[in-house]
Write an enzyme that holds these catalytic residues in place. Sequence first.
Site, PDB file in Angstrom:
ATOM      1  CE  LYS A 121      -1.655   1.509   4.139  1.00 33.25           C
ATOM      2  NZ  LYS A 121      -1.310   2.893   4.494  1.00 33.25           N
ATOM      3  CG  ASN A 122       2.355   2.692   3.571  1.00 31.23           C
ATOM      4  OD1 ASN A 122       1.185   3.001   3.353  1.00 31.23           O
ATOM      5  ND2 ASN A 122       2.827   2.489   4.793  1.00 31.23           N
ATOM      6  NE  ARG A 135      -1.193  12.120   7.912  1.00 30.48           N
ATOM      7  CZ  ARG A 135      -0.974  13.401   8.172  1.00 30.48           C
ATOM      8  NH1 ARG A 135      -1.901  14.116   8.731  1.00 30.48           N
ATOM      9  NH2 ARG A 135       0.179  13.958   7.880  1.00 30.48           N
ATOM     10  CB  CYS A 161      -4.395  10.774  11.654  1.00 30.57           C
ATOM     11  SG  CYS A 161      -2.860   9.916  11.865  1.00 30.57           S
ATOM     12  NE  ARG A 210       0.924  10.366  10.049  1.00 28.69           N
ATOM     13  CZ  ARG A 210       0.536   9.389   9.236  1.00 28.69           C
ATOM     14  NH1 ARG A 210      -0.615   8.798   9.435  1.00 28.69           N
ATOM     15  NH2 ARG A 210       1.299   9.019   8.238  1.00 28.69           N
ATOM     16  N   PRO A 211       2.612  16.469  11.215  1.00 27.27           N
ATOM     17  CG  PRO A 211       4.576  17.456  12.008  1.00 27.27           C
ATOM     18  CD  PRO A 211       3.615  16.329  12.273  1.00 27.27           C
ATOM     19  CG  ASP A 259       7.387  20.478   9.742  1.00 23.75           C
ATOM     20  OD1 ASP A 259       6.750  19.419   9.853  1.00 23.75           O
ATOM     21  OD2 ASP A 259       8.493  20.655  10.276  1.00 23.75           O
ATOM     22  CG  ASP A 288       3.751   1.524   9.403  1.00 24.63           C
ATOM     23  OD1 ASP A 288       3.344   2.375  10.203  1.00 24.63           O
ATOM     24  OD2 ASP A 288       3.994   1.783   8.198  1.00 24.63           O
ATOM     25  NE  ARG A 344      -6.663   4.114   5.964  1.00 27.95           N
ATOM     26  CZ  ARG A 344      -5.711   4.511   6.802  1.00 27.95           C
ATOM     27  NH1 ARG A 344      -5.945   4.565   8.081  1.00 27.95           N
ATOM     28  NH2 ARG A 344      -4.532   4.881   6.356  1.00 27.95           N
TER      29      ARG A 344
HETATM   30  N1  EPU Z   1       7.211  14.542  10.421  1.00 26.18           N
HETATM   31  C1  EPU Z   1       7.445  15.861  10.684  1.00 26.18           C
HETATM   32  N2  EPU Z   1       7.256  16.764   9.671  1.00 26.18           N
HETATM   33  C2  EPU Z   1       6.854  16.387   8.428  1.00 26.18           C
HETATM   34  C3  EPU Z   1       6.631  15.027   8.169  1.00 26.18           C
HETATM   35  C4  EPU Z   1       6.833  14.119   9.192  1.00 26.18           C
HETATM   36  O1  EPU Z   1       7.820  16.237  11.791  1.00 26.18           O
HETATM   37  O2  EPU Z   1       6.708  17.247   7.558  1.00 26.18           O
HETATM   38  C5  EPU Z   1       7.416  13.557  11.486  1.00 26.18           C
HETATM   39  C6  EPU Z   1       6.165  12.732  11.772  1.00 26.18           C
HETATM   40  O3  EPU Z   1       5.284  13.380  12.650  1.00 26.18           O
HETATM   41  C7  EPU Z   1       6.755  11.465  12.326  1.00 26.18           C
HETATM   42  C8  EPU Z   1       8.040  11.297  11.513  1.00 26.18           C
HETATM   43  O4  EPU Z   1       8.355  12.610  11.024  1.00 26.18           O
HETATM   44  O5  EPU Z   1       7.101  11.652  13.676  1.00 26.18           O
HETATM   45  C9  EPU Z   1       7.958  10.339  10.366  1.00 26.18           C
HETATM   46  O6  EPU Z   1       6.800  10.593   9.582  1.00 26.18           O
HETATM   47  P1  EPU Z   1       6.755  10.327   8.019  1.00 26.18           P
HETATM   48  O7  EPU Z   1       6.564  11.624   7.306  1.00 26.18           O
HETATM   49  O8  EPU Z   1       7.901   9.489   7.620  1.00 26.18           O
HETATM   50  O9  EPU Z   1       5.398   9.503   7.868  1.00 26.18           O
HETATM   51  P2  EPU Z   1       4.521   9.490   6.554  1.00 26.18           P
HETATM   52  O10 EPU Z   1       5.413   9.564   5.387  1.00 26.18           O
HETATM   53  O11 EPU Z   1       3.403  10.445   6.675  1.00 26.18           O
HETATM   54  C10 EPU Z   1       4.586   6.913   6.116  1.00 26.18           C
HETATM   55  C11 EPU Z   1       3.606   5.783   6.093  1.00 26.18           C
HETATM   56  C12 EPU Z   1       3.157   5.460   7.518  1.00 26.18           C
HETATM   57  C13 EPU Z   1       4.394   5.106   8.342  1.00 26.18           C
HETATM   58  C14 EPU Z   1       5.393   6.262   8.299  1.00 26.18           C
HETATM   59  C15 EPU Z   1       6.686   5.970   9.023  1.00 26.18           C
HETATM   60  C16 EPU Z   1       2.468   6.010   3.958  1.00 26.18           C
HETATM   61  C17 EPU Z   1       1.216   6.283   3.223  1.00 26.18           C
HETATM   62  N3  EPU Z   1       2.446   6.150   5.286  1.00 26.18           N
HETATM   63  O12 EPU Z   1       3.880   8.030   6.658  1.00 26.18           O
HETATM   64  O13 EPU Z   1       2.329   4.309   7.408  1.00 26.18           O
HETATM   65  O14 EPU Z   1       4.014   4.853   9.667  1.00 26.18           O
HETATM   66  O15 EPU Z   1       5.719   6.570   6.915  1.00 26.18           O
HETATM   67  O16 EPU Z   1       7.314   4.860   8.493  1.00 26.18           O
HETATM   68  O17 EPU Z   1       3.472   5.652   3.365  1.00 26.18           O
HETATM   69  C18 EPU Z   1       0.583   2.868   8.001  1.00 26.18           C
HETATM   70  O18 EPU Z   1       0.758   2.276   6.924  1.00 26.18           O
HETATM   71  O19 EPU Z   1      -0.145   2.407   8.922  1.00 26.18           O
HETATM   72  C19 EPU Z   1       1.228   4.154   8.215  1.00 26.18           C
HETATM   73  C20 EPU Z   1       0.824   5.034   9.134  1.00 26.18           C
END
Ligand code: EPU
Length: 438
Positions: free
Chosen positions: A22-23, A99, A123, A128-129, A131, A323, A415
Amino acid sequence: MDSFVIEGGKRLEGSIRVHGSKNAALPLMAAALLSDQPVTLRDVPDLADIRNMLKLLAELGCERQNEPGPNGSVGGTVVLRSEDESRIHARYDIVRTMRASICALGPMLARRGRARVSMPGGCAIGDRPVDLHLRGLRALGAQITLEGGDIVASAPAGGRLRGDTIFLGGPFGSTVLGTANVMSAATLAEGTTIIESAACEPEVVDLANFLNRMGAKITGAGSPRITIRGVDRLGGADHAVIPDRIEAGTFMCAAAITNGSLTIENCPVDALLAVVDRLEHAGVHLETMDGSDPFHATCRVTADRVLKPIEITTQPHPGFPTDLQAQFMALLCLADGNSIITERIFPERFLHVAELGRMGAHLFRAGPTVVVSGVKRLTGAPVMASDLRASAGLVLAGLAAEGTTVVNRVYHLDRGYERLEERLAPLGARIKRVPESA
Ligand code: EPU
């Protein structure tokens, strides 16, 4: 909302195949916005998030070109083509359901020169910012404002982003989708982009491979430094999505928690080394069949006795994945002693803790750490979780518990896991879906 009813205590035995990730699939699909040529993705899982992404892309003028599969399946082979490049608004109605809609921002901005994407809210697993996504795109010259809850982005005069060196690290490491967004956008930028502190997850590598097939010039994906030499245009490509490492890890836990023996096919063992290491420390046997491709291996997982307690700290790849934290917590509830789990990516991702407690688990949380004090048995109970992986942890606990467990609101689970009950039942699990109206 559907529920799962599980009669626990059955040993799982047999073979199960891991589906496409999925991811990985979500940012790959969004990358179709980077070209006006058709792109073909194979092994796309049939999941609610994929359906939502198809809906979002259609709103952005990027239509599916082939018929969906039988019984309304949205998975399998998906051919996408951006036909109407004038549409740039990813509306709140869709973004709030998924998201990962944020993945559309970078590709749309790079190709169309402007993008408007509703700002994702918090969420169930934390704030989950975004920035870091915005910091990266600004470094490529984008003007970004927030209007009416939407991120409104435009490329510099002339309509083209320009390469730069960008540091993408944040307080919790890098960002997976942020790296995907900036890397995708940089493919069409003028000049060279270097992303330092890039996410190293296999899904980022899969995206880079796909973009390179479309004509991009990306090197270093899978390492913390990715270099992207911008090109004028991208074409079509044909690509198979990598298998889902989180689904594979969940099946490993299913074998272990039921003292079962599962042969997991299409298993990306190479992307699960931290997970394999923890399972082996806990006393689970893993055997990869000779000659298997390490990204599509056949792997036998057996557990024939009470597990040993272990320590787990979630980290960015190649560390232990957040995850799989909930699934391992369920597993360690039945280990012989105290395990310690520390969550370093999403420190609030503990929705399953109280629910596992309802099943007789002994858990003590202090901030981002949970001490799991192993018990001899879990007992079935009605439980509910409002997060995908927490729900997976509860299903695992239900498979091992004595008596009946009802996992409510399984749409969260749907999902990320395709027809999980239909795939576990032939392995001996007594699990059935009860539709909302029943
Ligand atoms: N973060 C920031 N600023 C940002 C983005 C992220 O501070 O702009 C922080 C987040 O709050 C978190 C960390 O950085 O503490 C890592 O977040 P990341 O951005 O890597 O998460 P994501 O890309 O939004 C993906 C997966 C998640 C998985 C995370 C971490 C997808 C669609 N989602 O999310 O998957 O937990 O990477 O590996 O690829 C799931 O499948 O259940 C799921 C939540």
